[in-house]
Design a protein around this motif. Structure first.
Motif, PDB file in Angstrom:
ATOM      1  N   ARG A  59     -35.075-101.577  36.904  1.00 43.86           N
ATOM      2  CA  ARG A  59     -36.528-101.792  36.937  1.00 43.86           C
ATOM      3  C   ARG A  59     -36.936-103.014  37.749  1.00 43.86           C
ATOM      4  NH1 ARG A  59     -38.004-101.922  30.790  1.00 43.86           N
ATOM      5  NH2 ARG A  59     -35.961-102.946  30.724  1.00 43.86           N
ATOM      6  N   GLU A  92     -42.744 -88.345  44.126  1.00 41.23           N
ATOM      7  CA  GLU A  92     -41.643 -87.406  44.364  1.00 41.23           C
ATOM      8  C   GLU A  92     -41.777 -86.628  45.666  1.00 41.23           C
ATOM      9  OE1 GLU A  92     -43.221 -88.009  41.564  1.00 41.23           O
ATOM     10  OE2 GLU A  92     -42.296 -87.032  39.833  1.00 41.23           O
ATOM     11  N   GLU A 136     -29.948 -87.716  43.589  1.00 40.83           N
ATOM     12  CA  GLU A 136     -30.808 -88.019  42.438  1.00 40.83           C
ATOM     13  C   GLU A 136     -30.261 -87.466  41.122  1.00 40.83           C
ATOM     14  OE1 GLU A 136     -33.845 -85.947  44.420  1.00 40.83           O
ATOM     15  OE2 GLU A 136     -34.126 -84.391  42.896  1.00 40.83           O
ATOM     16  N   GLU A 168     -35.917 -81.930  38.763  1.00 41.22           N
ATOM     17  CA  GLU A 168     -36.729 -82.606  37.736  1.00 41.22           C
ATOM     18  C   GLU A 168     -36.300 -84.059  37.539  1.00 41.22           C
ATOM     19  OE1 GLU A 168     -36.214 -80.286  34.207  1.00 41.22           O
ATOM     20  OE2 GLU A 168     -37.762 -78.826  34.768  1.00 41.22           O
ATOM     21  N   HIS A 169     -35.112 -84.392  37.991  1.00 45.92           N
ATOM     22  CA  HIS A 169     -34.567 -85.717  37.686  1.00 45.92           C
ATOM     23  C   HIS A 169     -35.228 -86.848  38.465  1.00 45.92           C
ATOM     24  CE1 HIS A 169     -31.531 -83.609  35.464  1.00 45.92           C
ATOM     25  NE2 HIS A 169     -31.238 -82.887  36.518  1.00 45.92           N
ATOM     26  N   GLY A 220     -38.317 -87.547  39.273  1.00 48.74           N
ATOM     27  CA  GLY A 220     -39.528 -88.149  38.687  1.00 48.74           C
ATOM     28  C   GLY A 220     -39.193 -89.206  37.644  1.00 48.74           C
ATOM     29  N   HIS A 221     -38.183 -88.937  36.839  1.00 40.44           N
ATOM     30  CA  HIS A 221     -37.791 -89.908  35.801  1.00 40.44           C
ATOM     31  C   HIS A 221     -37.178 -91.159  36.432  1.00 40.44           C
ATOM     32  CE1 HIS A 221     -38.688 -87.241  32.485  1.00 40.44           C
ATOM     33  NE2 HIS A 221     -38.193 -86.265  33.230  1.00 40.44           N
ATOM     34  N   LEU A 222     -36.356 -90.913  37.450  1.00 40.13           N
ATOM     35  CA  LEU A 222     -35.742 -92.061  38.135  1.00 40.13           C
ATOM     36  C   LEU A 222     -36.834 -92.949  38.736  1.00 40.13           C
ATOM     37  CD1 LEU A 222     -32.681 -92.042  40.496  1.00 40.13           C
ATOM     38  CD2 LEU A 222     -34.820 -93.043  41.256  1.00 40.13           C
ATOM     39  N   SER A 240     -40.026 -93.144  37.880  1.00 39.12           N
ATOM     40  CA  SER A 240     -40.938 -93.792  36.922  1.00 39.12           C
ATOM     41  C   SER A 240     -40.300 -95.051  36.351  1.00 39.12           C
ATOM     42  CB  SER A 240     -41.407 -92.830  35.831  1.00 39.12           C
ATOM     43  OG  SER A 240     -40.318 -92.286  35.160  1.00 39.12           O
ATOM     44  N   GLU A 241     -38.987 -95.039  36.224  1.00 40.27           N
ATOM     45  CA  GLU A 241     -38.291 -96.247  35.768  1.00 40.27           C
ATOM     46  C   GLU A 241     -38.250 -97.297  36.889  1.00 40.27           C
ATOM     47  OE1 GLU A 241     -34.519 -95.326  33.996  1.00 40.27           O
ATOM     48  OE2 GLU A 241     -33.843 -97.413  34.072  1.00 40.27           O
ATOM     49  N   TYR A 300     -41.766 -98.903  37.773  1.00 41.12           N
ATOM     50  CA  TYR A 300     -42.597 -99.334  36.648  1.00 41.12           C
ATOM     51  C   TYR A 300     -43.392-100.612  36.897  1.00 41.12           C
ATOM     52  CZ  TYR A 300     -42.697-102.496  32.562  1.00 41.12           C
ATOM     53  OH  TYR A 300     -43.008-103.483  31.675  1.00 41.12           O
TER      54      TYR A 300
END
Lengths: 333, 252
Positions: A77, B78, B88, B231-232, B234-236, B238-239, B242
């Protein structure tokens, strides 16, 4: 860093020093220590000296690798690519410190696997500072500034400690830690020049890390059980309270430049002493954290144990492959 | 040389590959099977983040809209990312991580070798630095693929499962669209079709040595480098994004 627990009474602490095992060897050892010389791995040494060093060096090594976790918490992060690279390099350095220290401990006749087993089963300690959580990005800067800063104060005297392999490892570690401290401070300076929210994050992190940082120097000299013997052996050169005072004096000025305040209303310059006075340390909190009465300790250890157990099949595969390869070579020969 | 949209797209793809795989690999830090691997994975992640910084900075300059490496890394969503899908995918275990690194780094070695002669001199300079790193990554991961494949029954099974899972995503390495055709025509980079046989010639012998079965090609296609991801991602993101998303415009 991270030698605080050296001074912590343990139930099974050996009664150092042991009876003289060989008077001639002991005399030679004592003379070398008194002359400020180095003891090397091949030299004779009293068993209690060896045990003290194994405990201290392995504790230090464990602290480095457990210490990868709270900072690792922010690698994915990090707010910019440059900061991500700096943090990755820093955490990688800590792994490297762990490696040199395990190697230094191995010169004393213990294996890395035995030492890790002691960590995983809770028999060995690591610095309790790493049981605290890293809640915001500012914690990464504050760990560099205060925690690494306190570590450097503790470690610089160890560069001259009497055991050669440990002293040499510490020289390299201290250089890298100084670099980490400057990077941490730079991170905080940038945040303090930023938005109100960023400044609040920094102050909040300072509020949470200040007392734990000054506790890193261990109990007061009068309560420190191992210090006397360690000083005689040239393992510990400066007392806990002297190091702590030196740290406070240096850090308060840096806080002023940064524009943060320390969470201690009694912190003020004492003209007469030529030092800063500071408030009483909450030792109940210190002992609770040191003795692992906290969920932080549970979580950190669980993460280490999980990494070790999840990796068992990989380590077994490497060994098995080596066996197969050697057998094939043997057959071909 | 005049900058074309294909040129920007191409350099962005290379930067995104390095960034996304570097991000994935950094997740291992502190959790690897042995301390030496904690350090190796952090080191390789650091190499990739370094490559991403140079490549995204270059892409931003080519684009000419004033976007720097961080704006490209932290403020795209994305559909604007152009990395290979393989990069990813989650780490899952050390086996999948090493098989992925091996498949990808082997491609990168061939690609960087060709990019040394790119008509884009900045890209050629980045290739010179990155090639040394990719060679080390391929060697490191290749050694592990052999150890795991030709290790215990469990490690063999895990390595084979990793290869079976990842192999279909490697078809994307060699897929081409008009961007790739324009890049080859401008002498910026090689046609992917030229690398496919060379890649297999490097990869297959190592997989054989590892006693792994090379899977057959399937009709499955992935399209990450064309902007359609798993799908992976987007999560990567968002972290990873942040802080920049939560505090817009802040300096760090």
């Amino acid at each position: 860093m991270y030698t605080q627990a050296l001074d912590i009474p343990q139930q099974n602490a050996e009664k150092a020093p042991r009876a003289v095992e060989n008077p001639a060897y002991q005399a030679e050892f004592d003379a070398k220590i008194d002359a400020g010389g180095y003891i090397e791995a091949k030299d004779w040494m009293p068993e209690a000296y060896r045990k003290t060093l194994v405990r201290q060096i392995s504790q230090h090594a464990h602290s480095e690798i457990v210490g990868m976790l709270p900072e690792g918490n922010w690698i994915t992060r990090a707010p910019t690519l440059k900061r991500k690279a700096i943090l990755l390099a820093k955490v990688q350095d800590e792994g490297g410190h762990g490696l040199y220290l395990y190697a230094a401990a191995e010169t004393l006749g213990v294996s890395r696997d035995e030492l890790l087993d002691a960590l995983h089963t809770g028999k060995a300690k690591y610095s309790s500072i790493f049981n605290y959580p890293t809640l915001t990005w500012a914690d990464i800067g504050v760990i560099g500034w205060l925690v690494d800063g306190a570590a450097i104060m503790n470690q610089i005297p160890l560069c001259k400690c009497s055991y050669g392999p440990y002293a040499r490892a510490m020289v390299r570690i201290c250089k890298e830690e100084s670099f980490h401290q400057r990077q941490g401070y730079d991170l905080l300076l940038t945040m303090m020049k930023g938005t109100q929210e960023q400044r609040e994050m920094v102050q909040d992190a300072v509020n949470r890390w200040w007392w734990p940082s000054i506790m890193m120097f261990g109990p007061h000299d009068k309560d420190s059980v191992h210090s006397g013997q360690s000083a005689r052996w040239g393992i510990k050169r400066i007392s806990n309270d002297d190091l702590r005072q030196k740290f406070v004096d240096a850090t308060v000025k840096q806080a002023e430049v940064l524009g943060v305040t320390m969470p201690d209303p009694e912190l003020k310059w004492n003209e007469e002493r030529g030092h800063y006075d500071f408030g009483a340390i909450d030792w109940d909190e210190f002992w609770n954290v040191v003795n692992g009465h906290g969920q932080g300790n549970v979580d950190r250890l669980a993460a280490r144990v999980k990494a070790w157990e999840d990796g068992a099949w990989v380590r077994e595969a490497a060994l098995e492959h080596e066996r197969k390869r050697a057998a094939r070579e043997h057959q071909a020969a | 040389m005049t900058t074309t949209p294909a040129h920007i797209e191409y350099v962005t793809r290379l930067g995104d590959n390095a960034l996304i795989l570097g991000q994935r690999m950094s997740e291992w830090c502190g959790h690897a099977p042995v301390l030496e691997e904690d350090m190796a994975l952090a080191n390789m992640s650091l190499d990739l983040i370094g490559q991403a910084r140079m490549l995204l900075t270059h892409a931003g300059k080519l684009e000419g809209k004033g976007r720097d490496e961080d704006q490209l890394a932290f403020l795209r969503t994305e559909m604007h990312y152009r990395n290979l899908t393989l990069c990813e995918l989650p780490n899952v275990d050390f086996g999948r991580t090493m098989v992925r690194n091996f498949l990808f780094a082997s491609l990168q070695v061939l690609l960087w070798e060709r990019l040394l002669a790119s008509s884009d001199t900045e890209l050629a300079a980045i290739a010179a630095k990155s090639l040394k790193e990719a060679r080390y990554h391929a060697q490191h991961a290749g050694d592990w693929v052999v150890r795991l494949g030709d290790g215990t029954a469990e490690s063999h099974e895990r390595a084979q499962a990793a290869l079976d899972y990842l192999w279909p995503y490697t078809a994307e390495f060699f897929a081409a669209n008009p961007t790739d055709e324009a890049i080859a025509a401008a002498g910026i980079g090689p046609a992917w079709s030229e690398l496919e046989a060379a890649w297999e010639a490097v990869v297959v012998p190592v997989l054989n040595e590892a006693t792994l079965t090379v899977p057959a090609r399937t009709p499955f296609k992935s399209y990450g480098k064309f902007g359609r991801h798993s799908e992976h991602l987007g999560h990567l993101l968002s972290e990873m994004q942040y802080l920049q998303r939560t505090y817009p415009g802040a300096q760090w």
